[in-house]
Scaffold this motif. Structure first.
Motif, PDB file in Angstrom:
ATOM      1  N   VAL A 151       4.646   6.468  -2.568  1.00  0.00           N
ATOM      2  CA  VAL A 151       5.223   6.575  -3.914  1.00  0.00           C
ATOM      3  C   VAL A 151       4.102   6.382  -4.927  1.00  0.00           C
ATOM      4  O   VAL A 151       3.347   5.414  -4.841  1.00  0.00           O
ATOM      5  CB  VAL A 151       6.316   5.510  -4.138  1.00  0.00           C
ATOM      6  CG1 VAL A 151       6.876   5.621  -5.555  1.00  0.00           C
ATOM      7  CG2 VAL A 151       7.432   5.636  -3.113  1.00  0.00           C
ATOM      8  N   LEU A 152       3.984   7.306  -5.883  1.00  0.00           N
ATOM      9  CA  LEU A 152       2.988   7.208  -6.941  1.00  0.00           C
ATOM     10  C   LEU A 152       3.710   6.917  -8.247  1.00  0.00           C
ATOM     11  O   LEU A 152       4.625   7.645  -8.643  1.00  0.00           O
ATOM     12  CB  LEU A 152       2.190   8.505  -7.061  1.00  0.00           C
ATOM     13  CG  LEU A 152       1.081   8.522  -8.122  1.00  0.00           C
ATOM     14  CD1 LEU A 152       0.006   7.487  -7.797  1.00  0.00           C
ATOM     15  CD2 LEU A 152       0.455   9.914  -8.232  1.00  0.00           C
ATOM     16  N   LEU A 153       3.300   5.836  -8.921  1.00  0.00           N
ATOM     17  CA  LEU A 153       3.902   5.407 -10.174  1.00  0.00           C
ATOM     18  C   LEU A 153       2.899   5.648 -11.299  1.00  0.00           C
ATOM     19  O   LEU A 153       1.753   5.199 -11.221  1.00  0.00           O
ATOM     20  CB  LEU A 153       4.267   3.926 -10.106  1.00  0.00           C
ATOM     21  CG  LEU A 153       5.127   3.518  -8.900  1.00  0.00           C
ATOM     22  CD1 LEU A 153       5.231   2.000  -8.814  1.00  0.00           C
ATOM     23  CD2 LEU A 153       6.495   4.152  -8.979  1.00  0.00           C
ATOM     24  N   ALA A 174      -5.988   5.992  -6.538  1.00  0.00           N
ATOM     25  CA  ALA A 174      -4.656   5.593  -6.089  1.00  0.00           C
ATOM     26  C   ALA A 174      -4.245   6.366  -4.838  1.00  0.00           C
ATOM     27  O   ALA A 174      -3.654   5.807  -3.902  1.00  0.00           O
ATOM     28  CB  ALA A 174      -3.632   5.815  -7.209  1.00  0.00           C
ATOM     29  N   LEU A 175      -4.591   7.649  -4.800  1.00  0.00           N
ATOM     30  CA  LEU A 175      -4.219   8.486  -3.654  1.00  0.00           C
ATOM     31  C   LEU A 175      -5.004   8.129  -2.401  1.00  0.00           C
ATOM     32  O   LEU A 175      -4.526   8.347  -1.280  1.00  0.00           O
ATOM     33  CB  LEU A 175      -4.430   9.966  -3.986  1.00  0.00           C
ATOM     34  CG  LEU A 175      -3.512  10.561  -5.043  1.00  0.00           C
ATOM     35  CD1 LEU A 175      -3.891  12.016  -5.298  1.00  0.00           C
ATOM     36  CD2 LEU A 175      -2.066  10.465  -4.607  1.00  0.00           C
ATOM     37  N   ALA A 176      -6.213   7.574  -2.577  1.00  0.00           N
ATOM     38  CA  ALA A 176      -7.060   7.252  -1.424  1.00  0.00           C
ATOM     39  C   ALA A 176      -6.398   6.223  -0.513  1.00  0.00           C
ATOM     40  O   ALA A 176      -6.676   6.174   0.689  1.00  0.00           O
ATOM     41  CB  ALA A 176      -8.413   6.741  -1.886  1.00  0.00           C
ATOM     42  N   LEU A 218       0.808  -1.218   0.000  1.00  0.00           N
ATOM     43  CA  LEU A 218       0.000   0.000   0.000  1.00  0.00           C
ATOM     44  C   LEU A 218       0.840   1.267   0.000  1.00  0.00           C
ATOM     45  O   LEU A 218       0.305   2.362  -0.177  1.00  0.00           O
ATOM     46  CB  LEU A 218      -0.929  -0.008   1.217  1.00  0.00           C
ATOM     47  CG  LEU A 218      -1.977  -1.128   1.205  1.00  0.00           C
ATOM     48  CD1 LEU A 218      -2.771  -1.122   2.497  1.00  0.00           C
ATOM     49  CD2 LEU A 218      -2.908  -0.983   0.013  1.00  0.00           C
ATOM     50  N   ASP A 219       2.151   1.122   0.202  1.00  0.00           N
ATOM     51  CA  ASP A 219       3.009   2.306   0.155  1.00  0.00           C
ATOM     52  C   ASP A 219       3.272   2.756  -1.276  1.00  0.00           C
ATOM     53  O   ASP A 219       3.851   3.809  -1.507  1.00  0.00           O
ATOM     54  CB  ASP A 219       4.344   2.043   0.872  1.00  0.00           C
ATOM     55  CG  ASP A 219       5.095   0.852   0.285  1.00  0.00           C
ATOM     56  OD1 ASP A 219       4.476   0.016  -0.397  1.00  0.00           O
ATOM     57  OD2 ASP A 219       6.313   0.764   0.528  1.00  0.00           O
ATOM     58  N   ARG A 220       2.809   1.963  -2.267  1.00  0.00           N
ATOM     59  CA  ARG A 220       3.014   2.288  -3.678  1.00  0.00           C
ATOM     60  C   ARG A 220       1.702   2.231  -4.425  1.00  0.00           C
ATOM     61  O   ARG A 220       0.972   1.242  -4.348  1.00  0.00           O
ATOM     62  CB  ARG A 220       3.988   1.281  -4.310  1.00  0.00           C
ATOM     63  CG  ARG A 220       5.389   1.368  -3.757  1.00  0.00           C
ATOM     64  CD  ARG A 220       6.165   0.087  -4.012  1.00  0.00           C
ATOM     65  NE  ARG A 220       6.646  -0.480  -2.773  1.00  0.00           N
ATOM     66  CZ  ARG A 220       7.790  -1.136  -2.641  1.00  0.00           C
ATOM     67  NH1 ARG A 220       8.563  -1.314  -3.677  1.00  0.00           N
ATOM     68  NH2 ARG A 220       8.151  -1.609  -1.482  1.00  0.00           N
ATOM     69  N   GLY A 221       1.388   3.308  -5.133  1.00  0.00           N
ATOM     70  CA  GLY A 221       0.182   3.332  -5.963  1.00  0.00           C
ATOM     71  C   GLY A 221       0.575   3.479  -7.415  1.00  0.00           C
ATOM     72  O   GLY A 221       1.619   4.050  -7.728  1.00  0.00           O
ATOM     73  N   ILE A 222      -0.251   2.949  -8.318  1.00  0.00           N
ATOM     74  CA  ILE A 222       0.088   3.026  -9.739  1.00  0.00           C
ATOM     75  C   ILE A 222      -1.137   3.425 -10.548  1.00  0.00           C
ATOM     76  O   ILE A 222      -2.268   3.041 -10.232  1.00  0.00           O
ATOM     77  CB  ILE A 222       0.674   1.688 -10.246  1.00  0.00           C
ATOM     78  CG1 ILE A 222       1.236   1.851 -11.661  1.00  0.00           C
ATOM     79  CG2 ILE A 222      -0.349   0.561 -10.170  1.00  0.00           C
ATOM     80  CD1 ILE A 222       2.187   0.762 -12.079  1.00  0.00           C
ATOM     81  N   VAL A 223      -0.897   4.210 -11.595  1.00  0.00           N
ATOM     82  CA  VAL A 223      -1.947   4.631 -12.534  1.00  0.00           C
ATOM     83  C   VAL A 223      -1.416   4.379 -13.941  1.00  0.00           C
ATOM     84  O   VAL A 223      -0.306   4.796 -14.280  1.00  0.00           O
ATOM     85  CB  VAL A 223      -2.299   6.120 -12.365  1.00  0.00           C
ATOM     86  CG1 VAL A 223      -3.330   6.543 -13.412  1.00  0.00           C
ATOM     87  CG2 VAL A 223      -2.823   6.397 -10.960  1.00  0.00           C
ATOM     88  N   GLY A 225     -10.537   2.391  -3.146  1.00  0.00           N
ATOM     89  CA  GLY A 225      -9.115   2.666  -3.017  1.00  0.00           C
ATOM     90  C   GLY A 225      -8.680   2.719  -1.568  1.00  0.00           C
ATOM     91  O   GLY A 225      -7.654   2.142  -1.181  1.00  0.00           O
ATOM     92  N   GLU A 226      -9.486   3.388  -0.729  1.00  0.00           N
ATOM     93  CA  GLU A 226      -9.147   3.488   0.691  1.00  0.00           C
ATOM     94  C   GLU A 226      -9.322   2.148   1.404  1.00  0.00           C
ATOM     95  O   GLU A 226      -8.578   1.813   2.328  1.00  0.00           O
ATOM     96  CB  GLU A 226     -10.016   4.544   1.372  1.00  0.00           C
ATOM     97  CG  GLU A 226      -9.635   4.745   2.826  1.00  0.00           C
ATOM     98  CD  GLU A 226     -10.536   5.732   3.557  1.00  0.00           C
ATOM     99  OE1 GLU A 226     -10.404   5.836   4.797  1.00  0.00           O
ATOM    100  OE2 GLU A 226     -11.366   6.385   2.894  1.00  0.00           O
ATOM    101  N   SER A 227     -10.304   1.364   0.963  1.00  0.00           N
ATOM    102  CA  SER A 227     -10.608   0.113   1.663  1.00  0.00           C
ATOM    103  C   SER A 227      -9.476  -0.900   1.570  1.00  0.00           C
ATOM    104  O   SER A 227      -9.443  -1.877   2.318  1.00  0.00           O
ATOM    105  CB  SER A 227     -11.899  -0.510   1.114  1.00  0.00           C
ATOM    106  OG  SER A 227     -11.714  -0.999  -0.200  1.00  0.00           O
TER     107      SER A 227
END
Length: 256
Positions: free
Chosen positions: A159-161, A152-154, A73-78, A97-99
């Protein structure tokens, strides 16, 4: 101390080298744009950062933690294609996303109501609160991509990829998404890695621009060698190579 550390990373598929000798350090809150020719391992590099893949050699560390064995969960991707749930409303996509941070993967009762309130706050922040009850198919391309980034931000990643997130958008929508991403980054302080084929976009959004290429090339066997980071530009200072700038700084400090 760097936040994301990539140390001597190699990656091969069926003995076919994709990446070789990749080394880079990125500070927390930096925006690294990634460019290079098609097939030179840019998306593979993102998958390694996500921990969707593990390198053949070397290691990838975030916040000095041991290398991850799977996406966390420390990494999100779009992705370029809008990675949202088509059967869920806009609000429910944000809640989903938050769940991910919930052990059950879903919210119930009061927690569900609170999650929807937070989702509405997120939608207001990304300019989609007026379509909270709509489904993704009814939204424009830019709005769907806003939703994907909001989803992704939720999960509150560190780190956002982004894998060519704006490649399918028209020029006007693309420019508005640039503003949107810059605003979100200023608010959240996230570390961002973004693959793009647009050099102007890379230098506009990135603090640094990492160029992937093959320093060795065999015309008789183009797949013989892998790609690596051949240039590391500091986009905050007119495109001066970042590594060269660091070397000059070290020399000045040593002589000072």
């Amino acid at each position: 101390m760097s936040f994301v550390t990539v140390e001597d990373v190699f990656q091969s598929y069926d003995d076919r080298p994709i990446l070789e000798r990749v080394n880079v350090e990125v500070d927390e809150g930096e925006f690294a744009a990634i460019v290079g020719a098609s097939g030179c391992g840019k998306s593979t590099f993102l998958r390694l950062l996500l921990a969707q893949e593990r390198p053949s050699r070397g290691r990838v560390r975030i916040a000095d933690a041991p290398p991850a064995k799977e996406p966390g969960l420390d990494r999100g991707i779009v992705f370029q294609k809008y990675s949202v749930f088509p059967h869920m409303t806009v609000r429910d996509n944000i809640v989903a996303g938050e769940s991910l941070r919930s052990g059950w993967g879903r919210f119930f009762g009061r927690k569900s109501k609170a999650a929807k309130i937070r989702a509405d706050e997120t939608l207001a922040r990304i300019g989609l609160d007026h379509v909270a009850d709509h489904y993704p198919a009814t939204l424009s391309g830019g709005m769907q991509q806003r939703l994907a980034i909001g989803q992704a931000l939720a999960a509150k990643p560190r780190v956002l990829l982004l894998d060519e997130p704006f490649g399918a958008l028209d020029p006007g929508t693309r420019l508005s998404m640039h503003d949107f991403l810059q605003e979100l980054r200023a608010e959240t302080g996230m570390t961002v890695f973004m693959v793009t084929h647009d050099l102007e976009e890379a230098f506009k959004l990135g603090d640094r621009v990492l160029v992937f290429d093959k320093p060795r090339w065999d015309p008789h066997d183009p797949s013989r060698y892998g790609a690596t980071i051949t240039y590391d530009f500091d986009a905050r200072d007119g495109g001066i190579p970042f590594q060269k700038l660091q070397e000059d700084t070290h020399v000045l400090q040593a002589n000072g």
